[in-house]
Write an enzyme that holds these catalytic residues in place. Structure first.
Site, PDB file in Angstrom:
ATOM      1  N   ARG A 170       0.870  -1.163   0.000  1.00 14.88           N
ATOM      2  CA  ARG A 170       0.000   0.000   0.000  1.00 14.88           C
ATOM      3  C   ARG A 170       0.908   1.214   0.000  1.00 14.88           C
ATOM      4  O   ARG A 170       1.941   1.227   0.655  1.00 14.88           O
ATOM      5  CB  ARG A 170      -0.871   0.009   1.255  1.00 14.88           C
ATOM      6  CG  ARG A 170      -1.867   1.149   1.247  1.00 14.88           C
ATOM      7  CD  ARG A 170      -2.627   1.308   2.544  1.00 14.88           C
ATOM      8  NE  ARG A 170      -3.347   2.577   2.471  1.00 14.88           N
ATOM      9  CZ  ARG A 170      -3.885   3.184   3.492  1.00 14.88           C
ATOM     10  NH1 ARG A 170      -3.809   2.669   4.688  1.00 14.88           N
ATOM     11  NH2 ARG A 170      -4.514   4.327   3.315  1.00 14.88           N
ATOM     12  N   HIS A 171       0.552   2.234  -0.776  1.00 15.48           N
ATOM     13  CA  HIS A 171       1.384   3.437  -0.827  1.00 15.48           C
ATOM     14  C   HIS A 171       1.618   3.985   0.573  1.00 15.48           C
ATOM     15  O   HIS A 171       0.837   3.735   1.487  1.00 15.48           O
ATOM     16  CB  HIS A 171       0.708   4.487  -1.692  1.00 15.48           C
ATOM     17  CG  HIS A 171      -0.657   4.804  -1.201  1.00 15.48           C
ATOM     18  ND1 HIS A 171      -0.870   5.525  -0.047  1.00 15.48           N
ATOM     19  CD2 HIS A 171      -1.865   4.438  -1.639  1.00 15.48           C
ATOM     20  CE1 HIS A 171      -2.160   5.590   0.171  1.00 15.48           C
ATOM     21  NE2 HIS A 171      -2.791   4.929  -0.768  1.00 15.48           N
ATOM     22  N   GLY A 172       2.681   4.782   0.699  1.00 15.09           N
ATOM     23  CA  GLY A 172       3.044   5.351   1.997  1.00 15.09           C
ATOM     24  C   GLY A 172       2.111   6.462   2.426  1.00 15.09           C
ATOM     25  O   GLY A 172       1.098   6.730   1.794  1.00 15.09           O
TER      26      GLY A 172
END
Ligand SMILES: *[C@@H]1O[C@H](CO)[C@@H](O)[C@H](O)[C@H]1NC(C)=O
Ligand SMILES: *[C@@H]1O[C@H](CO)[C@@H](O)[C@H](O)[C@H]1NC(C)=O
Ligand SMILES: *[C@@H]1O[C@H](CO)[C@@H](O)[C@H](O)[C@H]1NC(C)=O
Ligand SMILES: *[C@@H]1O[C@H](CO)[C@@H](O)[C@H](O)[C@H]1NC(C)=O
Length: 387
Positions: free
Chosen positions: A70-72
């Site tokens: 999952r993106h940061g």
């Protein structure tokens, strides 16, 4: 070990920081990654206490590593920004995360080649946008969220509203659950992005935070989790793809060919990981999350802050192992969520033969026909005309 190093390198994205307020554990999908791996707050590059547990299985060598990230940490969405009157496209965010991940991997992660596939495959990673049935039945259907809406109007939320209204010297009628949630998210963003405790945080006690966490979890449950079958079923193409790549690696290994995809890294969303974990049966409570069982769900498994915080990562590792006793070769798998080994459902062990793993999920794999799963029922125009 490889997955740990790789994930530790995501941290520049995370603005590694200490947990300053006691609220940090309750931000649901807006939680910082440090909430699930607290050792990182002190030393962003530390491998932490789990490292020892994640040692390579004996006599095994990794063949393929599949990471879904999952993106940061990100800034609020456009909608939230508008509502907060404050300031990135989701695609941009994803590409940044993969680039940083790839840089972070460096030479330390070697799986028999330096080729890695950083995929931007929307149909796979954004399956929820391509599933008409999910969109009509859940995403664009207000009725589908009735438990969420009922909780917003319920006694627990009412108490939070009254407290916040009184702290702000506002009549309670001027507040609603959505506004209070925005204030709570503002507190979470400032903590996650700037490592500061926003004045907004002072509005909420830990009890309030638990109520707002439940609201967030309820929404994830009904929109992405076990609430409706279609939520998880729409992710089956991604699940199938994972097994196709594993199968391919096993075939290549058996015929002594080089592994064509030793490392597959895909960057997605909380909306990508949660349905996949539900499809596999993880974090399922005996009772559904509902507006009226907040107290009974105090110890629920479905806590999105623990499952899909920012930079959440789900890693599948396929190993080739020498069976010394039988001199047979064998393929084994491990799964790590947020760098922690997951016990498999079929055995409660953190390692499984690939054959057992695949067998356990064979029904899902065989019955994954994305088109049929996601198709809307055909409207019979003739029948309607006759009404
Ligand atoms: C975050 O804030 C805490 C408490 O103020 C501080 O101890 C910590 O060093 C900060 N971390 C970073 C990365 O700035
Ligand atoms: C909306 O959700 C409700 C509750 O789950 C369901 O009964 C209804 O059929 C859904 N509507 C559509 C258009 O799918
Ligand atoms: C795994 O452990 C849980 C909890 O102890 C138990 O209920 C379940 O039956 C176990 N599953 C298997 C396959 O052993
Ligand atoms: C549509 O409805 C009509 C009248 O009820 C029926 O005769 C016909 O078989 C239906 N067509 C389909 C494809 O279901």
């Amino acid at each position: 070990m490889a997955p740990r190093r790789a994930a530790a390198c995501l941290l520049p994205l995370l603005m590694a920081a200490a947990v300053s307020a006691g609220l940090g554990g309750y931000f649901g999908t807006k939680s910082r990654y440090e909430e699930v791996n607290p050792h990182l707050a002190e030393d962003p590059l530390s491998l932490g206490p789990v490292a020892a547990g994640a040692r390579l299985p004996a006599a095994c060598a990794p063949l393929q590593l599949r990471a879904l990230l999952r993106h940061g940490t990100r800034y609020p969405t456009a909608g939230q920004i508008r509502r907060l009157a404050l300031a990135s496209s989701s695609k941009h965010r994803c590409l940044q995360s993969s680039a940083a991940f790839r840089r972070g991997l460096g030479p330390s992660l070697s799986l028999g080649g330096d080729e890695s596939e950083i995929e931007v495959n929307d149909a796979l990673m954004r399956f929820f946008d391509h599933c008409d049935k999910f969109i009509a039945f859940v995403e664009e259907n207000d009725t589908a969220m009735h438990q969420v809406n009922a909780f917003k109007e319920g006694p627990e939320m009412r108490k939070v509203l009254e407290k916040v209204a009184s702290a702000l010297c506002l009549p309670v009628e001027e507040l609603n659950a959505d506004l209070v949630q925005v204030a709570f998210l503002t507190c979470s963003y400032e903590l996650a992005i700037k490592n500061v405790t926003s004045p907004w945080c002072s509005l909420f006690s830990e009890e309030d935070a638990k109520v707002l966490e439940y609201l967030n979890d309820l929404k994830q449950y009904w929109k992405r989790g076990y609430g409706y079958d279609i939520n998880s079923r729409s992710s089956c193409i991604l699940f199938q793809d994972i097994f196709q790549q594993l199968d391919k690696a096993v075939e290549e290994s058996k015929s002594s060919k080089p592994i064509s995809s030793p490392l597959i890294v895909q960057v997605g969303h909380a909306e990508t990981l949660q349905p996949l974990l539900a499809l596999m049966g993880f974090f399922k409570d005996d009772e559904p999350l509902r507006a009226n069982n907040y107290i009974r769900q105090a110890h629920r498994k479905f806590r999105t802050g623990r499952i899909v915080p920012y930079a959440a990562n789900l890693v599948f590792v396929l190993y080739h192992c020498d069976q010394v006793k039988t001199s047979k070769e064998e393929y084994q798998v491990q799964m790590l969520l947020n760098e922690k080994l997951m016990p498999f459902h079929h055995s409660n062990e953190t390692i499984s033969t690939y054959a057992d793993f695949k067998d356990y999920y064979k029904d899902i794999l065989q019955n994954c026909h994305f088109k049929e799963v996601c198709e809307l029922p055909k409207v019979n125009i003739t029948a309607i005309d006759e009404l």
